[in-house]
Design an enzyme around this catalytic site. Structure first.
Site, PDB file in Angstrom:
ATOM      1  N   LYS A 254      -4.254  16.995  47.743  1.00 59.23           N
ATOM      2  CA  LYS A 254      -3.213  16.574  46.916  1.00 59.23           C
ATOM      3  C   LYS A 254      -2.128  17.386  46.743  1.00 59.23           C
ATOM      4  CE  LYS A 254      -3.658  12.659  44.894  1.00 59.23           C
ATOM      5  NZ  LYS A 254      -3.790  11.796  43.729  1.00 59.23           N
TER       6      LYS A 254
ATOM      7  N   LYS B 291      -0.401  11.097  53.008  1.00 56.50           N
ATOM      8  CA  LYS B 291      -1.057  10.312  52.017  1.00 56.50           C
ATOM      9  C   LYS B 291       0.059   9.547  51.334  1.00 56.50           C
ATOM     10  CE  LYS B 291      -4.496  10.389  48.454  1.00 56.50           C
ATOM     11  NZ  LYS B 291      -3.775   9.693  47.376  1.00 56.50           N
TER      12      LYS B 291
ATOM     13  N   CYS C 281      24.190   4.102  16.085  1.00 56.88           N
ATOM     14  CA  CYS C 281      24.734   4.096  17.406  1.00 56.88           C
ATOM     15  C   CYS C 281      25.745   5.535  17.537  1.00 56.88           C
ATOM     16  CB  CYS C 281      25.675   3.087  17.695  1.00 56.88           C
ATOM     17  SG  CYS C 281      26.444   3.061  19.236  1.00 56.88           S
TER      18      CYS C 281
ATOM     19  N   GLU D 291      -3.031  13.015  58.380  1.00 55.75           N
ATOM     20  CA  GLU D 291      -2.263  12.240  58.100  1.00 55.75           C
ATOM     21  C   GLU D 291      -1.363  12.197  56.713  1.00 55.75           C
ATOM     22  OE1 GLU D 291      -4.727   8.562  58.133  1.00 55.75           O
ATOM     23  OE2 GLU D 291      -5.163   8.874  60.132  1.00 55.75           O
TER      24      GLU D 291
ATOM     25  N   CYS E  51      29.488   3.918  17.957  1.00 54.54           N
ATOM     26  CA  CYS E  51      30.298   3.207  17.015  1.00 54.54           C
ATOM     27  C   CYS E  51      29.769   3.435  15.837  1.00 54.54           C
ATOM     28  CB  CYS E  51      30.187   1.803  17.598  1.00 54.54           C
ATOM     29  SG  CYS E  51      28.739   0.893  17.467  1.00 54.54           S
TER      30      CYS E  51
ATOM     31  N   CYS F 225      21.919  -1.108  19.568  1.00 51.49           N
ATOM     32  CA  CYS F 225      22.966  -1.292  18.928  1.00 51.49           C
ATOM     33  C   CYS F 225      23.521  -2.888  18.843  1.00 51.49           C
ATOM     34  CB  CYS F 225      24.213  -0.614  19.453  1.00 51.49           C
ATOM     35  SG  CYS F 225      25.691  -0.730  18.484  1.00 51.49           S
TER      36      CYS F 225
ATOM     37  N   TYR G  48      -3.484   2.218  59.043  1.00 57.52           N
ATOM     38  CA  TYR G  48      -4.114   3.688  59.437  1.00 57.52           C
ATOM     39  C   TYR G  48      -5.425   3.906  59.590  1.00 57.52           C
ATOM     40  CZ  TYR G  48      -4.767   3.850  54.301  1.00 57.52           C
ATOM     41  OH  TYR G  48      -5.032   3.618  53.062  1.00 57.52           O
TER      42      TYR G  48
ATOM     43  N   CYS H  65      31.404  -2.164  20.361  1.00 60.20           N
ATOM     44  CA  CYS H  65      30.755  -0.799  20.737  1.00 60.20           C
ATOM     45  C   CYS H  65      31.420  -0.469  22.253  1.00 60.20           C
ATOM     46  CB  CYS H  65      29.276  -0.979  20.942  1.00 60.20           C
ATOM     47  SG  CYS H  65      28.456   0.695  21.084  1.00 60.20           S
TER      48      CYS H  65
ATOM     49  N   ASP I  53       2.047   7.245  48.732  1.00 63.59           N
ATOM     50  CA  ASP I  53       1.803   6.998  47.361  1.00 63.59           C
ATOM     51  C   ASP I  53       2.109   5.564  47.170  1.00 63.59           C
ATOM     52  OD1 ASP I  53       0.990   7.421  44.726  1.00 63.59           O
ATOM     53  OD2 ASP I  53       2.849   8.133  44.119  1.00 63.59           O
TER      54      ASP I  53
END
Length: 671
Positions: free
Chosen positions: A312, A115, A407, A113, A410, A425, A225, A431, A117
């Site tokens: 895995k 797996k 920034c 099957e 700006c 900022c 499952y 900006c 996550d």
């Protein structure tokens, strides 16, 4: 290794693994990959075998899963939820197969099957109806999250007719599809909230929310499952999978019956490549002996079944050169660093950029230097990320990368608020990316939904000097002749744009408030604020305490609102929008109350209740004229307390002498 060194290493590994388990299962914010976790666990297990005298009673090698959260009722599993042994290479699978053959002979089959996550879940059904949904927890007991799981479309609340037993348990995995994850994560970013790293974390965080209404807004899915019953109904796992599918359960279509380990390897090889075409994340393959009789014969270790194992996949990782770090400024002012990479093929796509998250990631965790050779990974993450640096290839004269202090657009000095990872900022009215980002947010489908305008059009209008603020959109009709002289601005497209802008004046107050782009004020928060304060004037005049007593408004949101409305430029914009005819008053529909017995009374509901959900109690209170607050203050009249109520709330209510009542007492008040 000497005994003293072994003892110290065992204690260190145990502590690290406990913290990582807590990060993964409780906070849904893992700090290391599954592979790194498993390698640490293997090292600890090997040391404990070599030095059994130092084995700790609560060692991570003796535990399954994580800790129990305090927000939900704890339920003991009827059948323990064990974890599977993990392997990352084919030789270990061959060893597993040989152990099986040595124990039961050569006459057996495997079921393989995908797996998923996601988040392990145990569902109990009685008389064909969903009775309870419980998380894995520590494998012995977990959290009752039934109310949240009921919101998942693919989890049947009532089964169709079938030959199922009166009561049984079925195990599965709750997960989020990739498209849903990207959409919801983008919404979080737009609202100035911290995005989740991957769909697994988002699914886990969602299941643990206390507000099932919010859970329902986040599309989760669930594959089932494994079936548990008192009396064995089937001879094989494969038979049971076909049966539960016929009962109405969502069973994955890619499961396969294999005659031998070679067929298992074919399945693994196929899905190692094909997994990138699925709509959800998988991180490996689960291999189970098919026959239940043979499963019983093989038995269990203290932590996992001997008849099953998970293979895995390694997260795909490549090595490439860091060309430079650039910075993006979002509409909320958050500055996000981005690694620009020498193009490299990873997981079937060419990667040129990777996320770096924040300054701590660059200067503390990775300690990046200019033109470093970096390891880039794309495992459970949607966006590739740098996971390390190849120090052997670092140039001798390479300078450490310093995070920008101003920034990048700006030039304003960046700020970093206490307790937050990102720099911001503060020049939101000057900006450019913040200005265009805010206007693009304002015209968006979920806000003002203005037809005839798009992101590119906003950029063009800004660059040509037609708009500097949201309110300038409502002055565009004065510039029709000038707009006609511009490329791609035909008469029909200009008319459509102006009609869309005019039509937007009828959008309700909560849409306007959301459209303003105030940090942390998303769609739901905007609705709550409008329902509570009714007008923009009431909201602008509200104190911190008044804001935090509003349902679901915490101190962070309240502080953001106060900062926003204390800026004279923001208030000026609101006045201009009001003058243009935008809606700043709630369009209250007449509400027919069941009674006014709770009129003028404020309540908070905390804990879990046997007879009612918290939403049902909330509806009862509001239907009888009462009001729900979000936090305990002197304005609170009653705290309706159930089981597992948070100790902090109880302590604060006791200090303020607020009456604490049960749900039964609430019903008596209502009559």
């Amino acid at each position: 290794m000497s005994p003293v060194e072994a003892k110290q290493r065992i204690e260190t590994l145990s502590q690290e693994l406990k913290q990582h388990s807590y990060n993964y299962y409780v906070l849904a914010m893992p700090a290391i990959s599954d592979y790194e976790f498993d390698k640490k666990l293997e090292e600890l297990s090997a040391l404990e075998k070599q030095f059994p005298e130092f084995l700790l009673p609560d060692s991570p090698t003796q535990k399954v899963g994580g800790e129990i959260t305090k927000e939900f009722q704890t339920v003991r599993h009827r059948w323990p939820m064990l974890s599977l042994g993990n392997t990352y290479n084919q030789q270990e699978l061959i060893d597993f197969d040989q152990r099986i053959r040595k124990a039961i002979g050569d006459n057996f089959e495997y079921v393989v099957e995908l797996k998923y996550d996601g988040l392990s879940m145990s569902l109990t059904y009685k008389d064909g109806q969903l009775l309870r949904a419980v998380t894995r927890g520590d494998g012995v007991q977990g959290d009752d999250v039934t109310t949240n799981i009921r919101t998942i479309h693919n989890v049947p609340k009532k089964l169709k007719q079938g030959n199922y037993p009166d009561e049984f348990e079925i195990r599965g995995e709750v997960f989020m599809h990739l498209k849903a994850f990207e959409r919801l994560n983008n919404e979080r970013i737009e609202n100035g909230e911290v995005p989740y790293a991957n769909p697994r974390n988002f699914a886990s965080g969602t299941v643990k929310l206390q507000d099932s209404t919010e859970v329902a807004r986040r599309p989760l899915d669930c594959f089932l499952y494994f079936l548990y019953t008192e009396k064995q109904l089937f001879k094989t796992h494969w038979e049971s999978l076909q049966a539960v599918k016929s009962w109405g359960f969502h069973v994955n279509e890619h499961n396969k019956l294999c005659k031998n380990i070679d067929e298992v390897f074919e399945f693994i090889t196929y899905w190692d490549k094909e997994r990138h075409n699925l709509s959800y994340d998988i991180d490996g393959i689960v291999i189970k002996v098919n026959s239940y009789a043979q499963q019983q014969e093989l038995g269990y270790t203290a932590k996992s079944p001997r008849w099953a194992i998970s293979y895995k996949f390694k997260a795909e990782r490549v090595e490439t050169e860091l060309l430079q770090v650039t910075y993006q400024v979002g509409r909320t002012g958050a500055v996000t660093p981005v690694a620009n990479l020498k193009p490299v093929l990873l997981a079937g796509t060419t990667v040129k950029r990777a996320t770096l998250h924040n300054a701590d990631e660059i200067m503390e965790r990775l300690k990046l230097h200019e033109h470093d050779t970096v390891y880039v990974e794309k495992g459970g993450e949607i966006i590739p990320k740098i996971i390390g640096v190849n120090l052997d290839k670092r140039r001798p004269d390479a300078e450490p990368i310093q995070y920008v202090t101003n920034c990048p657009v700006c030039g304003t000095e960046l700020l970093r608020k206490e307790g937050e990872a990102a720099f911001y900022c503060p020049n939101d009215e000057g900006c450019p990316p913040q200005i265009t980002g805010k206007i693009q947010h304002f015209i968006g489908r979920k806000a003002m939904n203005i037809d005839g305008l798009g992101d590119e059009t906003i950029n063009t209008l800004y660059n040509r000097g037609f708009i500097r603020h949201i309110s300038d959109l409502y002055e565009l009709h004065k510039h029709t002749d000038e707009l006609k002289k511009m490329d791609r601005f035909g008469e029909q497209s200009i008319n459509n744009m102006l009609e869309g802008i005019e039509k937007s004046k009828q959008m309700p107050f909560e849409k306007v408030l959301f459209g303003l782009g105030i940090r942390y004020v998303g769609e739901t928060v905007a609705k709550k604020l409008v329902a509570h304060f009714k007008t923009i004037d009431n909201l602008m005049a509200a104190s911190l305490e008044e804001l935090t007593t509003t349902e679901e408004i915490g101190e962070r949101i309240a502080q953001s609102l106060i900062e926003y409305f204390s800026d004279n430029q923001h208030r000026e914009q609101i006045e201009k929008l009001r003058a243009q005819g935008l809606q700043f008053v709630a369009d209250d529909k007449e509400v027919v109350l069941a009674s006014d017995k709770l009129s003028g009374m404020n309540f908070i509901i905390s804990g879990t209740f046997e007879q009612f959900s918290r939403d049902e109690l909330k509806d009862m209170i509001e239907a009888n004229g009462g009001k729900i607050l979000s936090s305990i203050s002197a304005k609170l009249n009653y705290l309706v307390a159930g089981d597992n109520m948070g100790p902090a709330k109880l302590e604060k209510a006791t200090k303020l002498n607020i009456p604490i009542i049960s749900d039964a007492e609430l019903l008596t008040m209502i009559g």
